[in-house]
Design a protein around this motif. Structure first.
Motif, mmCIF file in Angstrom:
data_model
loop_
_atom_site.group_PDB
_atom_site.id
_atom_site.type_symbol
_atom_site.label_atom_id
_atom_site.label_comp_id
_atom_site.label_asym_id
_atom_site.label_seq_id
_atom_site.Cartn_x
_atom_site.Cartn_y
_atom_site.Cartn_z
ATOM 1 N N ASP A 33 38.399 29.760 52.502
ATOM 2 C CA ASP A 33 38.041 31.167 52.341
ATOM 3 C C ASP A 33 37.318 31.396 51.014
ATOM 4 O O ASP A 33 36.337 32.141 50.957
ATOM 5 N N LEU A 34 37.772 30.758 49.955
ATOM 6 C CA LEU A 34 37.113 30.864 48.663
ATOM 7 C C LEU A 34 35.698 30.296 48.748
ATOM 8 O O LEU A 34 34.744 30.896 48.247
ATOM 9 N N GLN A 35 35.547 29.156 49.398
ATOM 10 C CA GLN A 35 34.232 28.537 49.555
ATOM 11 C C GLN A 35 33.306 29.428 50.391
ATOM 12 O O GLN A 35 32.126 29.567 50.070
ATOM 13 N N LEU A 36 33.835 30.033 51.444
ATOM 14 C CA LEU A 36 33.041 30.942 52.278
ATOM 15 C C LEU A 36 32.537 32.122 51.453
ATOM 16 O O LEU A 36 31.352 32.478 51.507
ATOM 17 N N ARG A 67 40.618 35.175 42.093
ATOM 18 C CA ARG A 67 39.480 36.085 41.939
ATOM 19 C C ARG A 67 38.208 35.267 41.762
ATOM 20 O O ARG A 67 38.151 34.372 40.915
ATOM 21 N N LEU A 68 37.210 35.585 42.575
ATOM 22 C CA LEU A 68 35.894 34.974 42.498
ATOM 23 C C LEU A 68 34.916 36.035 42.012
ATOM 24 O O LEU A 68 34.922 37.162 42.520
ATOM 25 N N GLU A 69 34.107 35.685 41.023
ATOM 26 C CA GLU A 69 33.088 36.590 40.509
ATOM 27 C C GLU A 69 31.742 35.879 40.530
ATOM 28 O O GLU A 69 31.647 34.722 40.104
ATOM 29 N N GLY A 98 34.921 41.002 53.537
ATOM 30 C CA GLY A 98 35.985 41.987 53.720
ATOM 31 C C GLY A 98 37.107 41.490 54.604
ATOM 32 O O GLY A 98 38.268 41.852 54.422
ATOM 33 N N ALA A 99 36.774 40.637 55.563
ATOM 34 C CA ALA A 99 37.781 40.142 56.506
ATOM 35 C C ALA A 99 38.709 39.096 55.889
ATOM 36 O O ALA A 99 39.876 39.019 56.255
ATOM 37 N N VAL A 100 38.205 38.287 54.964
ATOM 38 C CA VAL A 100 39.028 37.194 54.428
ATOM 39 C C VAL A 100 39.612 37.477 53.048
ATOM 40 O O VAL A 100 40.406 36.685 52.560
ATOM 41 N N THR A 101 39.221 38.602 52.433
ATOM 42 C CA THR A 101 39.721 38.900 51.099
ATOM 43 C C THR A 101 40.688 40.079 51.123
ATOM 44 O O THR A 101 40.728 40.844 52.079
ATOM 45 N N LEU A 102 41.436 40.209 50.045
ATOM 46 C CA LEU A 102 42.312 41.364 49.889
ATOM 47 C C LEU A 102 41.491 42.592 49.538
ATOM 48 O O LEU A 102 41.784 43.699 49.971
ATOM 49 N N GLU A 118 38.911 39.257 45.699
ATOM 50 C CA GLU A 118 40.227 38.683 45.430
ATOM 51 C C GLU A 118 40.826 38.203 46.740
ATOM 52 O O GLU A 118 40.783 38.903 47.748
ATOM 53 N N LEU A 119 41.387 37.016 46.687
ATOM 54 C CA LEU A 119 42.053 36.409 47.827
ATOM 55 C C LEU A 119 43.512 36.172 47.481
ATOM 56 O O LEU A 119 43.859 36.051 46.296
ATOM 57 N N GLN A 120 44.336 36.091 48.501
ATOM 58 C CA GLN A 120 45.721 35.699 48.286
ATOM 59 C C GLN A 120 45.708 34.341 47.626
ATOM 60 O O GLN A 120 44.764 33.581 47.802
#
Length: 136
Positions: A33-36, A67-69, A98-102, A118-120
């Motif tokens: 998810d982070l890579q996507l 958190r990815l920026e 929007g679907a894979v992040t918080l 931000e992701l879990q």
């Protein structure tokens, strides 16, 4: 504890898989998810601002969240969430985000903008635990 990961690059399509590899290495294992999210945000820079635009990718993990920026030098070119028709080839990236992040958003500065999400917490594949990185 590991410091946040910071990557600086000139955004091109060939950089996207390199960033994905760097994220996986930094996280110590699978982080699809982070890579996507990183792929989508860097691709948006290339598509909307052009190849060779300087970009900073930053990842921090704390309090069970990752958190990815992605920062680029154009504060005016804001991402817009639209609806893609069934046969459209583009226009789904922010919906995927929007679907894979918080949550996700944009921070504008005087000479840049940062699109963040931000992701879990993401599991570290080598230890089977959530990676917690603090600091700045």
């Amino acid at each position: 504890m590991r410091p946040p990961l910071t990557l600086q690059l000139l955004a091109t399509p060939k950089d996207v898989p390199e960033v994905r590899r760097a994220l996986r290495a930094y996280m110590g294992g699978p982080c699809a998810d982070l890579q996507l999210c990183a792929s989508e945000l860097i691709t948006n820079v290339v598509r909307h601002l052009g190849e060779g635009v300087p970009v900073t990718v930053r990842v921090l993990c704390e309090q069970g969240r990752t958190r990815l920026e992605v920062t680029d030098p154009d504060p005016r070119a804001l991402p817009l969430l639209g609806e893609a028709a069934a046969d459209d080839e583009t226009g789904r990236g922010l919906a995927l985000l929007g679907a894979v992040t918080l949550r996700w958003g944009v921070e504008q500065g005087p000479g840049s903008k940062t699109v963040w999400c931000e992701l879990q917490g993401i599991h570290d594949g080598s230890r089977g635990m959530v990676v917690a990185v603090t600091g700045s």
